[in-house]
Write a protein that holds these residues in place. Structure first.
Motif, PDB file in Angstrom:
ATOM      1  N   SER A  42      49.522  10.048  12.611  1.00  5.81           N
ATOM      2  CA  SER A  42      48.286   9.440  12.091  1.00  5.81           C
ATOM      3  C   SER A  42      47.171  10.476  11.878  1.00  5.81           C
ATOM      4  CB  SER A  42      47.815   8.287  12.985  1.00  5.81           C
ATOM      5  OG  SER A  42      47.211   8.751  14.161  1.00  5.81           O
ATOM      6  N   SER A  71      53.579   6.003  21.573  1.00  7.73           N
ATOM      7  CA  SER A  71      52.795   4.881  22.069  1.00  7.73           C
ATOM      8  C   SER A  71      53.564   4.379  23.287  1.00  7.73           C
ATOM      9  CB  SER A  71      52.722   3.815  20.976  1.00  7.73           C
ATOM     10  OG  SER A  71      51.874   2.792  21.402  1.00  7.73           O
ATOM     11  N   SER A 100      47.327   6.403  24.475  1.00  5.25           N
ATOM     12  CA  SER A 100      48.581   7.057  24.876  1.00  5.25           C
ATOM     13  C   SER A 100      48.422   8.568  24.913  1.00  5.25           C
ATOM     14  CB  SER A 100      49.705   6.671  23.901  1.00  5.25           C
ATOM     15  OG  SER A 100      49.946   5.282  23.980  1.00  5.25           O
ATOM     16  N   LYS A 160      56.408   1.827  34.727  1.00  3.90           N
ATOM     17  CA  LYS A 160      55.178   2.196  34.022  1.00  3.90           C
ATOM     18  C   LYS A 160      54.055   2.175  35.046  1.00  3.90           C
ATOM     19  CE  LYS A 160      52.427   1.453  29.913  1.00  3.90           C
ATOM     20  NZ  LYS A 160      52.107   0.669  28.732  1.00  3.90           N
TER      21      LYS A 160
HETATM   22  O1  NZQ Z   1      51.088   8.361  17.212  1.00  5.42           O
HETATM   23  P1  NZQ Z   1      50.146   8.157  16.095  1.00  5.42           P
HETATM   24  O2  NZQ Z   1      50.694   8.590  14.806  1.00  5.42           O
HETATM   25  O3  NZQ Z   1      48.787   8.749  16.370  1.00  5.42           O
HETATM   26  O4  NZQ Z   1      49.960   6.559  15.913  1.00  5.42           O
HETATM   27  C1  NZQ Z   1      49.260   5.722  16.831  1.00  5.42           C
HETATM   28  C2  NZQ Z   1      50.205   4.782  17.574  1.00  5.42           C
HETATM   29  O5  NZQ Z   1      51.341   4.503  16.824  1.00  5.42           O
HETATM   30  C3  NZQ Z   1      48.407   4.767  16.049  1.00  5.42           C
HETATM   31  N1  NZQ Z   1      47.047   5.230  15.759  1.00  5.42           N
HETATM   32  C4  NZQ Z   1      46.139   5.735  16.625  1.00  5.42           C
HETATM   33  N2  NZQ Z   1      44.988   5.981  15.981  1.00  5.42           N
HETATM   34  C5  NZQ Z   1      45.172   5.625  14.695  1.00  5.42           C
HETATM   35  C6  NZQ Z   1      46.485   5.145  14.548  1.00  5.42           C
HETATM   36  N3  NZQ Z   1      46.973   4.724  13.358  1.00  5.42           N
HETATM   37  C7  NZQ Z   1      46.147   4.779  12.311  1.00  5.42           C
HETATM   38  N4  NZQ Z   1      44.875   5.208  12.380  1.00  5.42           N
HETATM   39  C8  NZQ Z   1      44.345   5.630  13.546  1.00  5.42           C
HETATM   40  N5  NZQ Z   1      43.074   6.025  13.608  1.00  5.42           N
HETATM   41  O6  NZQ Z   1      48.290   3.620  16.853  1.00  5.42           O
HETATM   42  C9  NZQ Z   1      49.441   3.478  17.652  1.00  5.42           C
HETATM   43  C10 NZQ Z   1      49.027   3.095  19.047  1.00  5.42           C
HETATM   44  O7  NZQ Z   1      48.353   4.152  19.703  1.00  5.42           O
HETATM   45  P2  NZQ Z   1      48.221   4.147  21.280  1.00  5.42           P
HETATM   46  O8  NZQ Z   1      47.504   5.379  21.688  1.00  5.42           O
HETATM   47  O9  NZQ Z   1      49.543   3.884  21.905  1.00  5.42           O
HETATM   48  O10 NZQ Z   1      47.317   2.846  21.523  1.00  5.42           O
HETATM   49  P3  NZQ Z   1      46.348   2.480  22.676  1.00  5.42           P
HETATM   50  O11 NZQ Z   1      45.061   3.188  22.542  1.00  5.42           O
HETATM   51  O12 NZQ Z   1      46.332   1.009  22.731  1.00  5.42           O
HETATM   52  O13 NZQ Z   1      47.044   3.054  24.025  1.00  5.42           O
HETATM   53  C11 NZQ Z   1      48.049   2.327  24.697  1.00  5.42           C
HETATM   54  C12 NZQ Z   1      48.451   3.012  25.985  1.00  5.42           C
HETATM   55  O14 NZQ Z   1      47.340   3.105  26.899  1.00  5.42           O
HETATM   56  C13 NZQ Z   1      47.722   2.515  28.158  1.00  5.42           C
HETATM   57  C14 NZQ Z   1      48.717   1.466  27.745  1.00  5.42           C
HETATM   58  O15 NZQ Z   1      49.486   0.999  28.812  1.00  5.42           O
HETATM   59  C15 NZQ Z   1      49.516   2.211  26.706  1.00  5.42           C
HETATM   60  O16 NZQ Z   1      50.465   3.063  27.322  1.00  5.42           O
HETATM   61  N6  NZQ Z   1      46.526   2.038  28.878  1.00  5.42           N
HETATM   62  C16 NZQ Z   1      45.696   2.968  29.377  1.00  5.42           C
HETATM   63  C17 NZQ Z   1      44.606   2.633  30.149  1.00  5.42           C
HETATM   64  C18 NZQ Z   1      43.695   3.647  30.689  1.00  5.42           C
HETATM   65  N7  NZQ Z   1      44.022   4.939  30.582  1.00  5.42           N
HETATM   66  O17 NZQ Z   1      42.676   3.310  31.279  1.00  5.42           O
HETATM   67  C19 NZQ Z   1      44.289   1.258  30.502  1.00  5.42           C
HETATM   68  C20 NZQ Z   1      45.034   0.244  29.698  1.00  5.42           C
HETATM   69  O18 NZQ Z   1      45.081  -0.950  30.409  1.00  5.42           O
HETATM   70  C21 NZQ Z   1      46.410   0.640  29.280  1.00  5.42           C
HETATM   71  O19 NZQ Z   1      47.341   0.399  30.303  1.00  5.42           O
END
Ligand code: NZQ
Ligand code: ZN
Length: 380
Positions: A42, A71, A100, A160
């Motif tokens: 992305s 992710s 992530s 996890k």
């Molecule tokens: O890998 P890329 O190509 O970047 O794609 C990502 C991914 O496929 C895409 N994406 C991100 N920004 C984008 C975009 N696509 C288009 N335009 C953009 N600007 O989105 C997809 C999901 O990204 P991800 O990072 O997985 O999403 P999210 O921010 O929801 O993170 C989820 C993870 O965070 C954990 C979750 O369990 C999961 O593993 N959590 C972390 C927490 C914390 N650190 O406090 C608390 C939460 O409760 C959660 O557990």
């Protein structure tokens, strides 16, 4: 109000084009050689990669790349990042992506200074040091940009689990709402569910007074209203901005301060779903939350009535739960196990997995395996 200590050391740099300052900010933070962590493609598709690396070059910041964070980040990729960080002798981590990417960078930051395997810190060993982590957020949801949590999946054991430490709060996080414009509608919906989950866990299980309850209700209403705008008009900057800051405030310690003992049971159960089936975290929460609420509401009827009234203008707690579930359906988040391809026959296995995390989080007494299975049966 219960006693509390609130300390959040992360500097937030919020607004249009702020990512172009990344090199300068890293320099000011005293860093000169970073491990640049990102996801799949992305940031390359959007042109962000070019802008970030240009700013690094302009400010003489050397970098090594650790790309391909998935992710639901996994332990094997994290370990590879730790090895790279150690070998390259970096002095900090630059995470550009979503929760992530940020979480994996935090884990690498811990592993890079640890004498032993990084997983030990996810199963109870105390974190005593970490390299500085700096971030550019591209999807608003998790709050990782302003908190001390990191969640990683051990894909061999299907656990996890998380670390929670003051050492992994980012030094600074750059939040430009315009960077979230390319987030696809399904992830926009999952992000909304996640942000709502972050505030309602404490709202329903803690003892908030008026201030905290109103803060939570404001965040829930803001997330709902802005998500509807974002899904209808993805380019709406102000909706993106309000959503982004709302999601950050949802899990940066603000709403939990003063609410006393509380738990994260929805997250405990969801982590089992994404550990086993690798579904997006927010999708799993949309399945778990209505089920958990139906199971839990009779124990705290007054706060469920309040939620129904304040969020939806309804009178009964049950109607409030149903309205929230209908809203999840409207934004196209799954609310039943089958919608995520999870067979009801797996409930015992999921419950056993979640019970492991319940033990780690100290909530096994309230949530033994049998109770978790009962809750999951409400999501069939
Ligand atoms: O890998 P890329 O190509 O970047 O794609 C990502 C991914 O496929 C895409 N994406 C991100 N920004 C984008 C975009 N696509 C288009 N335009 C953009 N600007 O989105 C997809 C999901 O990204 P991800 O990072 O997985 O999403 P999210 O921010 O929801 O993170 C989820 C993870 O965070 C954990 C979750 O369990 C999961 O593993 N959590 C972390 C927490 C914390 N650190 O406090 C608390 C939460 O409760 C959660 O557990
Ligand atoms: Zn979450």
């Amino acid at each position: 109000m219960f006693d509390f200590t609130f300390h959040n050391p992360t500097r937030i740099i919020f607004g249009k084009d702020k990512e172009n300052q990344i090199g300068q900010e890293l320099k000011q933070a005293g860093l000169s050689r970073v491990l640049f962590v990102y996801g799949r493609d992305s940031i390359k598709r959007s042109g962000l990669y070019e802008r970030v690396t240009q700013s690094l070059k302009d400010n003489n910041i050397a970098w090594m790349e650790h790309a391909g964070v998935s992710s639901n980040p996994v332990l094997s990729h994290t370990r590879a990042g730790v090895a790279l960080a150690k070998e390259a002798g970096v002095d900090g981590l630059l995470a550009v992506g979503g929760g992530s990417v940020l979480d994996e960078a935090k884990a690498i930051a811990v592993g890079a200074l640890a004498p032993d395997d990084v997983w030990n810190y996810f199963i109870g060993k105390e974190v005593t040091a970490a390299l500085p982590v700096c971030t550019v957020l591209t999807i608003a949801a998790t709050g990782s940009e302003m908190n001390g949590n990191a969640v990683i999946t051990n894909e061999e054991t299907q656990q996890k689990y998380n670390i929670s430490s003051s050492h992994v709060y980012p030094r600074f996080s750059i939040l430009n709402p315009a960077l979230t414009r390319t987030v696809p509608p399904d992830y926009s919906a999952y992000s909304a569910v996640d942000a709502i989950a972050h505030v309602i866990e404490g709202y329903f299980t803690g003892q908030g007074v008026g201030l905290q309850n109103r803060l939570v209700e404001t965040i829930v209403k803001t997330v709902m209203a802005t998500t509807e705008v974002i899904l209808a008009r993805p380019d709406d900057y102000d909706a993106r901005a309000e959503f982004m800051w709302g999601a950050t405030l949802a899990l940066n310690g603000l709403t939990k301060s003063g609410i006393g003992p509380h738990a994260f049971p929805n997250h405990m159960i969801e982590h089992a779903l994404s550990a086993i089936y690798n579904i997006p975290h927010g999708a799993g929460l949309a399945i778990v939350m209505p089920a958990w609420m139906r199971w839990f509401a009779p124990r705290r009827p007054a706060i469920f009535e309040r939620f129904a009234h304040r969020i939806f203008g309804l009178r009964s707690g049950d109607d409030g739960i149903e309205a929230l579930e209908r809203w999840f359906v409207a934004i196209k988040a799954p609310t039943r196990l089958a919608e995520a391809g999870i067979p009801a026959g797996d409930i015992e296995k999921i419950a056993a997995n979640a019970a492991g995390l319940a033990a780690v989080w100290g909530i096994a007494q309230e949530y033994p395996k049998e109770v978790i299975a009962d809750i999951l049966r409400l999501a069939v």
